[in-house]
Structure formats: C-alpha cells, structure tokens
Design a protein around this motif. Structure first.
Motif, short mmCIF file in Angstrom:
data_model
loop_
_atom_site.label_atom_id
_atom_site.label_comp_id
_atom_site.label_asym_id
_atom_site.label_seq_id
_atom_site.Cartn_x
_atom_site.Cartn_y
_atom_site.Cartn_z
N ALA A 1 32.37 51.77 32.87
CA ALA A 1 33.54 51.49 33.70
C ALA A 1 33.46 52.21 35.04
N ASP A 2 32.64 53.26 35.13
CA ASP A 2 32.50 54.03 36.36
C ASP A 2 31.32 53.58 37.21
N SER A 3 30.62 52.55 36.79
CA SER A 3 29.45 52.10 37.53
C SER A 3 29.87 51.39 38.81
N PRO A 4 28.97 51.33 39.79
CA PRO A 4 29.30 50.62 41.03
C PRO A 4 29.72 49.17 40.78
N ALA A 5 29.09 48.51 39.81
CA ALA A 5 29.46 47.13 39.52
C ALA A 5 30.88 47.07 39.01
N ALA A 6 31.27 48.04 38.18
CA ALA A 6 32.64 48.07 37.67
C ALA A 6 33.63 48.29 38.81
N PHE A 7 33.28 49.13 39.77
CA PHE A 7 34.16 49.36 40.92
C PHE A 7 34.31 48.07 41.72
N THR B 1 36.59 45.80 39.92
CA THR B 1 37.97 46.25 40.07
C THR B 1 38.53 45.77 41.41
N LEU B 2 37.77 45.96 42.47
CA LEU B 2 38.23 45.52 43.80
C LEU B 2 38.38 44.01 43.86
N SER B 3 37.46 43.29 43.25
CA SER B 3 37.52 41.83 43.24
C SER B 3 38.78 41.35 42.53
N ALA B 4 39.07 41.94 41.38
CA ALA B 4 40.28 41.57 40.63
C ALA B 4 41.53 41.89 41.44
N LEU B 5 41.53 43.02 42.11
CA LEU B 5 42.67 43.40 42.94
C LEU B 5 42.85 42.43 44.10
N GLU B 6 41.75 42.02 44.73
CA GLU B 6 41.82 41.05 45.83
C GLU B 6 42.38 39.71 45.35
N LYS B 7 42.00 39.27 44.16
CA LYS B 7 42.52 38.01 43.61
C LYS B 7 44.03 38.09 43.40
N ILE B 8 44.49 39.23 42.92
CA ILE B 8 45.92 39.42 42.72
C ILE B 8 46.65 39.36 44.05
N VAL B 9 46.12 40.04 45.05
CA VAL B 9 46.74 40.04 46.37
C VAL B 9 46.80 38.62 46.94
N GLN B 10 45.72 37.88 46.81
CA GLN B 10 45.70 36.50 47.31
C GLN B 10 46.75 35.64 46.60
N SER B 11 46.85 35.80 45.29
CA SER B 11 47.84 35.05 44.52
C SER B 11 49.25 35.38 44.97
N MET B 12 49.51 36.66 45.18
CA MET B 12 50.85 37.08 45.58
C MET B 12 51.16 36.64 47.01
N GLU B 13 50.17 36.65 47.87
CA GLU B 13 50.39 36.24 49.25
C GLU B 13 50.58 34.73 49.39
N SER B 14 50.18 33.97 48.38
CA SER B 14 50.30 32.52 48.47
C SER B 14 51.74 32.05 48.50
#
Length: 87
Positions: free
Chosen positions: A14-20, A23-36
């Motif tokens: 969970a602490d690997s660069p890929a996991a980070f 995490t950012l990708s999932a957060l960006e998707k949430i932001v895009q959904s909310m901004e829609s």
C-alpha cells in the motif's frame, strides 16, 4: 466503520509508488464526478467521505516516503527553496 488491520506485506504494498499513484487516480475520479454536478446529495456526501479518506491515505503515504528518504539520507534532508517549482 472499522478497518481491518493490514498485514506488514500488505502495508508495504500500500506504500509503494504505484499504490500512491492509484490513490491519486481514485481521488481525481471522485473530484471529476463531484464537479460534474450530476450527483444527488447522498451520492455527493458518500463520494466526499471517500475522497477525504483517500486524501488522508495519500498524506500518510507521503509522510512515510519522506521518513524513508530522511532515514536513507541520514537525517540530512534540507527544504527546497521556496522559489523552486515542484512537478
């Protein structure tokens, strides 16, 4: 809601660069959904809560990475000058 305790191997994954990045990708998707503007109140609140959890997770991952770098450098980490742009 309680979270299951992660095994050490799971925690390292969970602490690997890929996991980070995940995490950012999932957060960006949430932001895009909310901004829609297409979500109802309940769904918006649920996504907001998930986003806050992801933001906290990303912050923990960054803190742990910083601590590892400090250990590797023997505690000789210096702050970047404020005029240096970060990528």
């Amino acid at each position: 809601m309680t979270r299951p305790t992660q095994a050490p191997a799971d925690r390292e994954a969970a602490d690997s660069p890929a996991a980070f990045a995940d995490t950012l990708s999932a957060l960006e998707k949430i932001v895009q959904s909310m901004e829609s503007g297409q979500l109802g109140l309940e769904e918006s609140v649920t996504l907001f809560q998930q986003g806050m959890e992801l933001a906290q997770q990303a912050e923990r991952q960054l803190t742990e990475a910083k601590q590892k770098v400090e250990i590797l450098l023997g505690g000789q980490v210096q702050a970047l000058p404020s005029n240096v742009e970060e990528d």
